[in-house]
Scaffold this motif. Structure first.
Motif: not given
Lengths: 253, 321, 401
Positions: B117-126
């Motif tokens: 259920s991943c919606h997005s990633f953060s810029d630091d790869g989370k």
């Protein structure tokens, strides 16, 4: 036909969900658990299959608030065997659950395993395909329709937009249920009460959980929710313009 | 060990599905933080052409008759070999009828961690995942060395994952698949004559404010322009101005479209019960205290009879039609 | 809706009929004259394949299976009109309709909306599916603060059983607040159960869920035993009916009155507080379970008459033959189902009568009614001037609260 239905319980969204003080998990003080909707459908589908082709239905779950009530309700609907795993499931995840179920089902050897295609609190993937793999069985999910034969099943698999794929699987197999062929039936409370007196829940202790599949959560939070609508001002034309740009932002234009 | 991000391309009936592009856009962001390539993984039969507009650094293509259309057994077997061999940093799957059939099975088979259920990633790869019906967001570091991720739409736009230049394509040989336990018998196309409002992404809903049957045409025009379908609250259906199949609410259908445009609907609890979970609710009502404004994301106090025709024009203009 | 009895259905035969005779006064079914009065007075009789009289006929002819296969039983709104007018005094609603619904439920035959209401009741203690923790949220803002017995644990004179709709439904919360203000103005020492309160269960009972009703009663009983109070008042005629007529058989016996009775008793205290004149024509709708079933017709009218400026007019159906709003006996959750068959709502019929009586305000004394009547007004252009008000709201308005 031997059918097994592993089910799980998830946070009841009727209650407001809050984050625990640590900031990385749900606050369990007021958390209530409810059967995962798709698992409820899986039980219904299993009972329907039993009614159509005969057989035996086993419902399995881990001990949770409401699990006994649910198992008795399943028995009132027609389930033959009720199994409840007991133990410490506080650090559970779907990989761990799948291992627990697989260990037992290797012995039970059902022809067909039905489980909900997903649960809304899944974070390490849904249980069904994990269970299938641990048992070495084929898996198809998003199933809304099953026709059973001696050594295979034909299922209706749902894609977006109403497209259906008819897939054939060799038995034994695991299916991820999207919807039963009819909505979960109602069971009169007096019937449930009656069954509580006659049906038996088999308890099986789980010594330890293989929590290898745990997904580390560093932060849990509530998405921003505006209390009230952002009100747009102006005459019809101006508001229409604003709505068009909103549609663009949402990707529909 | 490489830092590439793999994206398992989803296609049906010779058409690449939107989620594939969303994943490519997500992969690009993730690859920026890992320093690896975005690799599209395409399985099919004579399907190289489908790679034409994928925004990826490279396409790994496996060609076999058994892969022509998606089946879980075949795709999972091929991908198992590929992932084991290549050991990328992450493999993205759609959180869909295709991706969800194989992702966690691969997680079990290859003993690789999985985040769903991943919606997005953060810029630091989370990863940022959406759970509990969208009410809770969970964030954390992506486990390694190789993680499988299933992605839901909404975090990226499909256009971001499209390219005008076809990426370089490498044919990957794979052993012929045999003894497949899952086979596709046929597709059954949806019945177009019967509109199922629960499956529509955009709904134009009319309530008492529509005032009479003739005005429904205003809603129909708007719906046509938007590619939407018209539904209604109870007073409208009761009057016989719309069939019961279009009723949204406690006594009707429960809908969760991407956009619910509520025109002249006050927002009685019985109606909210049927549409309160919609992604974005836009409400138009002449009553500033209408309860619908408490669940809507956007609202405007004006007469739908004025807004509908104006909006129809603007939408047509925007679509260039 | 084709009903298929699942393999788990008990046979509709001798056992079923015998079970009817075993109910209170159930044997009177044998004395049915087949006069047809019940079918005539039944609000949906004209649409049922088997209106009440014909149902009894089918029972005697041993073809009740056909009745169960038809939609007739779920068209019944448990309004009790048939029972009230039967010359043989057969308790048709209680002895036949409710039992028939029980059988249908046992067979798993149930309209979807009703299923949701019943499942919600079982799980959340209310048919609306709202969190039990929020049951007393409606008191927010009221001064002085409403006494929630779980928190204060004080003995009170009056335990106010608020009920599901007054607790949760946004429209009805205002009626609840009005009543709270009136009780405060009269210096009544009252308390509510708040989050500990469960649905009275009466409507669920009428919809065929005897088991669920008993569970709700048991749970309420456990809570009630904890607190000290002299009497119970209810917002809701259905709660009144349950507490007065059904709970005692389960060992739960309390003095109970509907709030209109309670206030009517305090008329002399109320009169001087009614400072605002309301020059309106009001017509009063007798709720089935206050009026017809429990013979409380006068007190609500007394309260309305005492408001300065009010002219009370009567609708053509009143008192004993009052027209059901369609909500109470499970009808609230059979709405979609019944609408499909009848294409009319009893609430719309009633609103038309109010308009014909030249009323400005249709006064009600049951929380199921305002949402139903207000919806009906939306669809009837001739009724757009009509206002629906709970008696408590009218009194509070005149009292300037």
């Amino acid at each position: 036909m031997k059918i097994a239905v592993p089910v799980k319980f998830v946070p009841d969204l009727v209650e407001e969900l809050t984050i625990a003080p640590g900031g990385s998990a749900l606050d369990t003080t007021w958390l209530r658990l409810i059967i995962s909707e798709f698992d409820d459908h899986a039980v219904e589908q299993a009972i329907l299959l039993k009614e159509h082709v005969g057989g035996q239905v086993t419902v399995l779950t881990i001990e949770a608030e409401g699990s006994d009530d649910f198992l008795f309700t399943a028995a009132a609907k027609g389930a033959d065997q009720l199994i409840k795993f007991t133990g410490d499931f506080s650090n559970s995840n779907n990989h761990a659950l799948a291992h627990v179920y697989a260990d037992l089902l290797k012995l039970v050897q059902p022809d067909l395993i039905l489980t909900g295609v997903q649960a809304h609190n899944d974070l390490d993937g849904p249980v069904g395909p994990l269970l299938a793999e641990y048992l070495g069985l084929p898996y198809v999910g998003y199933v809304a329709g099953i026709t059973v034969s001696a050594d295979h099943v034909v299922v209706r698999k749902e894609y977006a937009g109403g497209l259906i794929a008819e897939m054939e699987l060799k038995l034994p197999a695991v299916l991820g249920i999207q919807a039963a062929e009819q909505p979960p039936r109602y069971v009169a409370y007096s019937k449930i009460r009656q069954v509580m007196g006659t049906a038996k829940i088999e308890e099986r202790a789980v010594a330890s959980l293989d929590t290898g599949g745990t997904v580390e959560v560093s932060r849990m939070f509530l998405p921003e929710v505006a209390e009230r609508a952002t009100m747009l001002e102006g005459a019809a034309d101006q508001i229409a313009d604003r709505l068009v740009s909103i549609f663009r932002e949402l990707g529909t234009l | 060990m490489n830092q590439d991000i793999f994206v398992v391309i989803e296609h049906l009936q010779r058409k690449v599905l939107d989620i594939s592009f969303v994943m490519l856009a997500a992969a690009r962001q993730l690859a920026n933080s890992t320093g690896g390539n975005v690799t599209a993984v395409l399985l099919g039969f004579n399907a190289q052409g489908l790679a034409g507009n994928l925004s990826a650094d490279i396409v790994l293509y496996v060609d076999q008759p058994a892969l022509a259309e998606f089946t879980s057994d075949a795709y999972q077997k091929i991908l198992a070999g590929l992932i084991q061999e290549q050991a990328p940093r992450a493999v993205l799957f759609g959180h869909s009828s295709i991706g969800m059939d194989i992702a966690s099975g691969l997680s079990a088979k290859l003993s690789l961690p999985m985040v769903s259920s991943c919606h997005s990633f953060s810029d630091d790869g989370k990863y940022v995942s959406q759970i509990c019906g969208g009410k809770i967001m969970a964030e954390g570091m992506l486990p390694g060395p190789t993680v499988l991720v299933s992605m839901v739409p909404g975090g990226y736009k499909a256009e971001q994952g499209q390219s005008s230049q076809a990426p370089a394509l490498t044919n990957v040989p794979a052993p012929a698949l045999a003894e497949l336990r899952v086979t596709l018998k046929q597709y059954i196309e949806p019945d177009k004559s019967d509109v199922d409002i629960t499956k529509e992404p955009i709904l134009v809903a009319v309530g008492r404010g529509i005032q009479n049957k003739d005005n429904i045409d205003l809603a129909n025009d708007l719906a046509t322009a938007l590619g939407a379908v018209v539904c209604a609250s109870r007073p409208v259906v009761d009057q016989g101005w719309m069939p019961t199949t279009r009723l949204v609410g406690k006594s009707g259908k429960q809908v969760k479209p991407k956009i619910y445009l509520a025109l002249g609907i006050s927002g009685a609890p019985e109606h909210i019960e049927g549409m309160g979970e919609s992604d974005t609710i836009i409400a138009i009502n002449t009553d500033p205290y209408a309860p619908i404004f408490n669940v809507a994301k956007y609202g405007a106090v004006l007469d739908l009879l004025d807004l509908a025709p104006a909006l129809t024009e603007k939408v047509k203009g925007a679509k260039g039609g | 809706m084709e009903i298929t009895l699942s393999p788990l259905t008990p046979t509709i035969g001798k056992t079923f009929i015998k079970s009817l005779y075993e109910l209170e006064d159930g044997e009177r079914i044998k004395t049915c004259l087949q006069c047809g009065t019940c079918s005539g007075v039944c609000p949906f009789g004209y649409i049922m394949k088997f209106p009440p009289g014909k149902m009894i006929g089918a029972l005697r002819a041993d073809i009740f299976d056909q009745v169960m296969k038809s939609d007739s039983v779920w068209m019944c709104v448990s309004c009790n009109a048939c029972s009230a007018f039967c010359p043989s005094n057969i308790p048709i609603t209680a002895a036949l309709m409710t039992r028939a619904k029980e059988e249908l439920l046992l067979a798993g035959n149930i309209p979807a909306e009703l299923q949701t209401a019943l499942e919600n009741t079982q799980r959340y203690g209310n048919p609306l599916g709202e969190s039990p923790r929020k049951r007393a949220d409606w008191i927010l803002g009221l001064q002085p603060e409403v006494n929630v017995l779980a928190k204060t644990r004080q003995p009170v004179d009056v335990l106010w059983f608020v009920g599901d709709y007054a607790s949760y439904h946004p429209r009805m919360q205002s009626a609840g607040k009005a009543l709270a203000r009136i009780l405060n103005a009269l210096g009544v020492k009252f308390g509510i159960l708040g989050p500990e309160e469960f649905s009275d269960g009466d409507t669920q009972r009428l919809a065929g869920e005897r088991g669920l009703f008993e569970m709700m009663a048991q749970k309420n009983g456990q809570i009630l035993r904890r607190y000290k109070f002299n009497e119970i008042i209810t917002t809701d005629p259905h709660a009144y009916n349950a507490l007065k007529n059904e709970y005692p058989a389960l060992g739960l016996s309390y003095p109970v009155r509907h709030y209109t009775q309670f206030l009517a008793e305090r008329l002399e205290q109320i009169k001087p507080l009614l400072k605002n004149e309301m020059k309106v024509k009001i017509t009063y709708h007798d709720p089935c379970y206050l009026g017809r079933v429990n013979s409380i017709f006068d007190e609500p009218r007394t309260l309305l008459n005492v408001i300065p400026g009010v002219e009370l007019v009567e609708m053509s159906h009143q008192r004993l033959n009052s027209l059901c709003c369609g909500g109470g006996g499970g009808g609230m959750w059979l709405d979609g189902f019944q609408w499909e068959k009848a294409h009319t709502r009893l609430s719309e019929w009633r609103v038309r009568e109010a308009v014909a009586a030249n009323a400005d305000i249709l006064a009600v004394a049951c929380p199921y009614e305002p949402p139903r009547f207000e919806d009906a007004i939306k669809t009837l252009q001739t009724a757009s001037h009509l206002k629906i008000r709970e008696i408590a709201e009218l009194l509070a308005e005149s009292m300037g609260l």
